[in-house]
Motif scaffolding. Sequence first.
Motif, PDB file in Angstrom:
ATOM      1  N   LYS A 159       0.843  -1.208   0.000  1.00 39.00           N
ATOM      2  CA  LYS A 159       0.000   0.000   0.000  1.00 39.00           C
ATOM      3  C   LYS A 159       0.873   1.251   0.000  1.00 39.00           C
ATOM      4  N   GLU A 160       1.968   1.196   0.765  1.00 39.16           N
ATOM      5  CA  GLU A 160       2.884   2.340   0.854  1.00 39.16           C
ATOM      6  C   GLU A 160       3.756   2.462  -0.403  1.00 39.16           C
ATOM      7  N   TYR A 161       4.144   1.309  -0.949  1.00 35.24           N
ATOM      8  CA  TYR A 161       5.054   1.279  -2.102  1.00 35.24           C
ATOM      9  C   TYR A 161       4.458   0.382  -3.191  1.00 35.24           C
ATOM     10  N   PRO A 162       3.434   0.873  -3.909  1.00 33.46           N
ATOM     11  CA  PRO A 162       2.723   0.028  -4.877  1.00 33.46           C
ATOM     12  C   PRO A 162       3.567  -0.427  -6.068  1.00 33.46           C
ATOM     13  N   ASP A 163       4.719   0.202  -6.301  1.00 33.99           N
ATOM     14  CA  ASP A 163       5.570  -0.208  -7.415  1.00 33.99           C
ATOM     15  C   ASP A 163       6.694  -1.155  -6.986  1.00 33.99           C
ATOM     16  N   SER A 164       6.723  -1.540  -5.739  1.00 37.55           N
ATOM     17  CA  SER A 164       7.803  -2.397  -5.229  1.00 37.55           C
ATOM     18  C   SER A 164       7.638  -3.834  -5.716  1.00 37.55           C
TER      19      SER A 164
END
Length: 200
Positions: A159-164
């Motif tokens: 949710k915090e880093y959707p591209d991770s």
Amino acid sequence: MKKLVLLLFFFVAINAFSQTAAAAKEVFEKIKKESQIDGNDKTIYNLLDEFYDKNLQAENDEMTPETVEKIQRLASDSSTKNLHILILFLMYQQHISQTAMVGKKPNPDFQIETMKLLENETRSVYGKIPAIIYIYKYEALDSGEKKDEAKAVAIQGLKEYPDSVPLKVYSYLTTKDETLKNDLIKNHPNHWMVKQFEIK
């Protein structure tokens, strides 16, 4: 003198951490007392992001000699702001590397305690948790057979880093979400984690 004290704490801490997780908080607090804490100085936060980008997010391990030199320079300079975060991170890295070199599994209690400390401290100092902490916390909880907690961390991190990519991989492995699987296959087929976990 202060530099000497920090280095002493660093080596004592490595010993303590490699043998018992119970000493983690005590050693960390000693290191923290010697550090200059400044939430406006993002040097260490940015370094954690760089480490993440080059080791975890990149398709292949792309750690450069320049990054390694930067880590060494900052870790050995007692005037580095928020040095306690970097030293704790490096102790974690060393524990993982040392156990892997001798074919042993890392100590999950150590992993979980260290990640809890890093999560709390980065949130306290910077107001945000770096992506790499979510990834390592997931791995720590998974290693400690705390599967439900690990799943929750992966989902929250995504949710915090959707591209991770690593967080997508871990979220997929725990949820079997077909949308994540399709995204990984379509957009990240050459990422080392997609290959390692044979996501097809």
